[in-house]
Design an enzyme around this catalytic site. Structure first.
Site, PDB file in Angstrom:
ATOM      1  N   GLU A 185       3.802   3.991  -4.162  1.00 52.05           N
ATOM      2  CA  GLU A 185       4.896   4.281  -3.240  1.00 52.05           C
ATOM      3  C   GLU A 185       6.189   4.276  -4.054  1.00 52.05           C
ATOM      4  O   GLU A 185       6.475   3.317  -4.769  1.00 52.05           O
ATOM      5  CB  GLU A 185       4.976   3.228  -2.134  1.00 52.05           C
ATOM      6  CG  GLU A 185       3.816   3.273  -1.172  1.00 52.05           C
ATOM      7  CD  GLU A 185       4.038   2.409   0.059  1.00 52.05           C
ATOM      8  OE1 GLU A 185       5.163   1.878   0.215  1.00 52.05           O
ATOM      9  OE2 GLU A 185       3.094   2.270   0.856  1.00 52.05           O
ATOM     10  N   GLY A 196       7.040  -1.886  -4.867  1.00 47.86           N
ATOM     11  CA  GLY A 196       6.369  -2.393  -3.678  1.00 47.86           C
ATOM     12  C   GLY A 196       6.541  -1.440  -2.517  1.00 47.86           C
ATOM     13  O   GLY A 196       6.661  -0.227  -2.698  1.00 47.86           O
ATOM     14  N   CYS A 197       6.535  -1.984  -1.308  1.00 42.94           N
ATOM     15  CA  CYS A 197       6.697  -1.159  -0.111  1.00 42.94           C
ATOM     16  C   CYS A 197       7.988  -0.353  -0.201  1.00 42.94           C
ATOM     17  O   CYS A 197       9.057  -0.902  -0.459  1.00 42.94           O
ATOM     18  CB  CYS A 197       6.723  -2.052   1.131  1.00 42.94           C
ATOM     19  SG  CYS A 197       7.037  -1.157   2.660  1.00 42.94           S
ATOM     20  N   PHE A 198       7.884   0.948   0.044  1.00 47.88           N
ATOM     21  CA  PHE A 198       9.061   1.794  -0.183  1.00 47.88           C
ATOM     22  C   PHE A 198      10.118   1.713   0.910  1.00 47.88           C
ATOM     23  O   PHE A 198      11.223   2.198   0.749  1.00 47.88           O
ATOM     24  CB  PHE A 198       8.693   3.245  -0.469  1.00 47.88           C
ATOM     25  CG  PHE A 198       7.722   3.946   0.464  1.00 47.88           C
ATOM     26  CD1 PHE A 198       7.515   3.543   1.770  1.00 47.88           C
ATOM     27  CD2 PHE A 198       7.013   5.062   0.004  1.00 47.88           C
ATOM     28  CE1 PHE A 198       6.639   4.211   2.608  1.00 47.88           C
ATOM     29  CE2 PHE A 198       6.128   5.747   0.835  1.00 47.88           C
ATOM     30  CZ  PHE A 198       5.946   5.313   2.138  1.00 47.88           C
ATOM     31  N   TRP A 199       9.817   1.068   2.026  1.00 52.36           N
ATOM     32  CA  TRP A 199      10.819   0.976   3.093  1.00 52.36           C
ATOM     33  C   TRP A 199      12.054   0.209   2.636  1.00 52.36           C
ATOM     34  O   TRP A 199      13.179   0.683   2.749  1.00 52.36           O
ATOM     35  CB  TRP A 199      10.228   0.300   4.327  1.00 52.36           C
ATOM     36  CG  TRP A 199       9.128   1.041   5.003  1.00 52.36           C
ATOM     37  CD1 TRP A 199       8.821   2.370   4.867  1.00 52.36           C
ATOM     38  CD2 TRP A 199       8.187   0.496   5.926  1.00 52.36           C
ATOM     39  NE1 TRP A 199       7.739   2.687   5.652  1.00 52.36           N
ATOM     40  CE2 TRP A 199       7.331   1.557   6.320  1.00 52.36           C
ATOM     41  CE3 TRP A 199       7.984  -0.765   6.462  1.00 52.36           C
ATOM     42  CZ2 TRP A 199       6.290   1.366   7.227  1.00 52.36           C
ATOM     43  CZ3 TRP A 199       6.945  -0.961   7.365  1.00 52.36           C
ATOM     44  CH2 TRP A 199       6.113   0.096   7.743  1.00 52.36           C
TER      45      TRP A 199
END
Length: 218
Positions: free
Chosen positions: A100, A56-59
């Site tokens: 990502e 998912g979102c890499f943050w």
């Protein structure tokens, strides 16, 4: 374009002809890690290993791994697609084919790949295909990219073990892609260690609540 048409477009991998052209030169990024000041690019210390995770979102995914003892450095980027040296805005169109990902460089004498895989499986939902929660599109798909055959075998065995655990809870099947590591295109500076720079920023990590039964080395 209807919502359904938009959803379908974002969740289909682009062909080579459909993909954005990208560029020959890498986009500018950080030289060092914001948290530990270590270099984000090779060479790594002798004997250290690396793996790429997409969840998912890499943050949030990057923050998860930089906190693990034995992890030397992390960085975020784009991999698994067609477009060379893409920008974040380009990957968001769904026309690069990239996911990502988080690069995790680690000391195998301190933390094992099995331990990293356990975190990977437990901290996101690997059954959602081309999405992760409310983040929809090919860029948010679940992936593991390994750098040698032995590590790929370990990853595939872990997928089988977690698949059985999920099935026992009525969940699945797993849609995680496991492949040899393609080229990693580093993301822009502001994405690197984003949640250290922006502690109240978005983190979309949500697991299934099912424990991973991988036996860990003692």
């Amino acid at each position: 374009m209807s919502f359904l048409d938009s959803y379908r477009k974002k969740t289909l991998m682009p062909s080579t002809d459909e993909a954005l052209p990208g560029r020959a030169q890498p986009i500018p990024t950080s030289a060092t890690h914001f948290v530990n000041s270590r270099p984000l690019k090779e060479p790594w210390p002798e004997g250290y290993k690396q793996v790429l995770f997409g969840m998912g979102c890499f943050w949030g995914a990057e923050r998860l791994f930089w906190q693990v003892p034995g992890v030397y450095v992390t960085a975020v980027g784009y991999a698994g697609g067609v477009t060379p040296n893409p920008t974040y805005e380009e990957t968001c169109t769904g026309l690069t084919g990239h996911a990502e990902v988080v690069l995790v460089v680690y000391d195998p004498k301190v933390v094992s790949l099995d331990e990293l895989l356990t975190l990977f499986w437990e901290e996101h939902d690997p059954t959602q295909g081309m999405r992760q929660g409310n983040d929809i599109g090919t860029t948010y798909r679940s992936v593991i990219y390994t750098f040698d055959k032995a590590d790929r075998d370990v990853a595939e065995k872990s997928r089988e073990a977690y698949s059985q655990a999920l099935a026992g809870r009525g969940l699945g099947p797993i849609t995680t892609e496991i492949e040899d590591a393609p080229e990693l295109y580093y993301a822009e500076d502001y994405h690197q260690q984003y949640l250290a720079k922006n502690p109240n920023g978005y983190c979309g990590l949500r697991g299934t609540g099912v424990s991973c039964p991988i036996p860990l080395a003692q």
